[in-house]
Design a protein around this motif. Sequence first.
Motif, PDB file in Angstrom:
ATOM      1  N   VAL A   4       0.857  -1.183   0.000  1.00 28.76           N
ATOM      2  CA  VAL A   4       0.000   0.000   0.000  1.00 28.76           C
ATOM      3  C   VAL A   4       0.891   1.230   0.000  1.00 28.76           C
ATOM      4  CG1 VAL A   4      -1.790   1.279   1.223  1.00 28.76           C
ATOM      5  CG2 VAL A   4      -1.789  -1.226   1.299  1.00 28.76           C
ATOM      6  N   PHE A   5       0.615   2.154  -0.918  1.00 30.68           N
ATOM      7  CA  PHE A   5       1.365   3.404  -0.981  1.00 30.68           C
ATOM      8  C   PHE A   5       0.439   4.548  -0.572  1.00 30.68           C
ATOM      9  CE2 PHE A   5       3.411   6.845  -3.727  1.00 30.68           C
ATOM     10  CZ  PHE A   5       4.382   7.129  -2.774  1.00 30.68           C
ATOM     11  N   ILE A   6       0.802   5.240   0.502  1.00 32.80           N
ATOM     12  CA  ILE A   6      -0.020   6.323   1.045  1.00 32.80           C
ATOM     13  C   ILE A   6       0.597   7.663   0.662  1.00 32.80           C
ATOM     14  CG2 ILE A   6      -0.929   7.377   3.145  1.00 32.80           C
ATOM     15  CD1 ILE A   6      -0.647   4.596   4.477  1.00 32.80           C
ATOM     16  N   ILE A   7      -0.207   8.539   0.065  1.00 34.89           N
ATOM     17  CA  ILE A   7       0.242   9.897  -0.267  1.00 34.89           C
ATOM     18  C   ILE A   7      -0.576  10.845   0.614  1.00 34.89           C
ATOM     19  CG2 ILE A   7       0.646  11.580  -2.091  1.00 34.89           C
ATOM     20  CD1 ILE A   7       0.419   9.259  -4.099  1.00 34.89           C
ATOM     21  N   GLU A   8       0.013  11.282   1.711  1.00 32.78           N
ATOM     22  CA  GLU A   8      -0.699  12.029   2.761  1.00 32.78           C
ATOM     23  C   GLU A   8       0.292  12.931   3.485  1.00 32.78           C
ATOM     24  OE1 GLU A   8      -2.890  13.810   4.905  1.00 32.78           O
ATOM     25  OE2 GLU A   8      -4.152  12.090   4.316  1.00 32.78           O
ATOM     26  N   ASP A   9       0.014  14.238   3.527  1.00 30.33           N
ATOM     27  CA  ASP A   9       0.947  15.170   4.167  1.00 30.33           C
ATOM     28  C   ASP A   9       0.646  15.392   5.643  1.00 30.33           C
ATOM     29  OD1 ASP A   9      -1.428  16.593   3.505  1.00 30.33           O
ATOM     30  OD2 ASP A   9      -0.348  18.490   3.742  1.00 30.33           O
ATOM     31  N   ASP A  10      -0.527  14.986   6.099  1.00 31.14           N
ATOM     32  CA  ASP A  10      -0.865  15.132   7.512  1.00 31.14           C
ATOM     33  C   ASP A  10      -0.177  14.004   8.290  1.00 31.14           C
ATOM     34  OD1 ASP A  10      -2.380  14.590  10.031  1.00 31.14           O
ATOM     35  OD2 ASP A  10      -3.605  16.271   9.335  1.00 31.14           O
ATOM     36  N   ALA A  11       0.774  14.378   9.145  1.00 36.62           N
ATOM     37  CA  ALA A  11       1.591  13.375   9.844  1.00 36.62           C
ATOM     38  C   ALA A  11       0.743  12.454  10.710  1.00 36.62           C
ATOM     39  CB  ALA A  11       2.655  14.068  10.689  1.00 36.62           C
TER      40      ALA A  11
END
Length: 236
Positions: A4-11
């Motif tokens: 799974v590749f997650i693209i998310e800027d919220d830590a």
Amino acid sequence: MYKVFIIEDDALIGDMLSMYLAEEGYGVERAENGKSAMAYLELHQPDIILLDIVLPDISGIELCDELRKKSTVPILVVSMKTEVMDRVHALNAGADDYMCKPFSMRELSAKVAAMIRRTHYNQQRQEQPSSEERPFPSQGPNKIFLNYDKRSLFVNGKYVETTFSEFEIMKLFIANQGKVYSREELINAVRGFDSFVNDRAIDVHIGNLRKKMEEDSKQPKYIRTVWGVGYKFVNA
């Protein structure tokens, strides 16, 4: 192990997703912006992408469109944006499903599993040459056919990329060409994989298929509108 590749800027959200999915047995990688996401995808092929719409360096919708040009990997958009048009834009850009924050982690995990399962089931089916893989007969030179094992759509012998929901719709059309399908019947064809699916979403999928298949999407020869009812497919 599925990746799974997650693209998310919220830590906080990124860490939460990463930890939960890792505990579920997935290999998880994460990027916090579009640039690093694209760099990762140049070298790796995940089984599914979880994409936030709001990123620091690029719109998630634009990134989704770029990702779809390079890959048919399932894309699940996860976003704070809840407006219908945000979802429609995501579908237009090639997303396969859409979840609004906040969401149930169990539901997200179930969606991820279902999307991966559907993808790999079709990829791993044994090659069985059959009428399903040959062009369907037509009166003219135009032929459209599906390779079910490879989930591939061909128009006049040319490969055309589709999202998973678009392919499911084409499966229904190809199996029963000439039959008129209501929007509700088309909704049922993709329900369970594309959870955000309603009349408007079906129209978006049909519009996208026409742009990919038709010489003139405004005067379609293959996917025709039956006013007041729905759509039918004619392989002419």
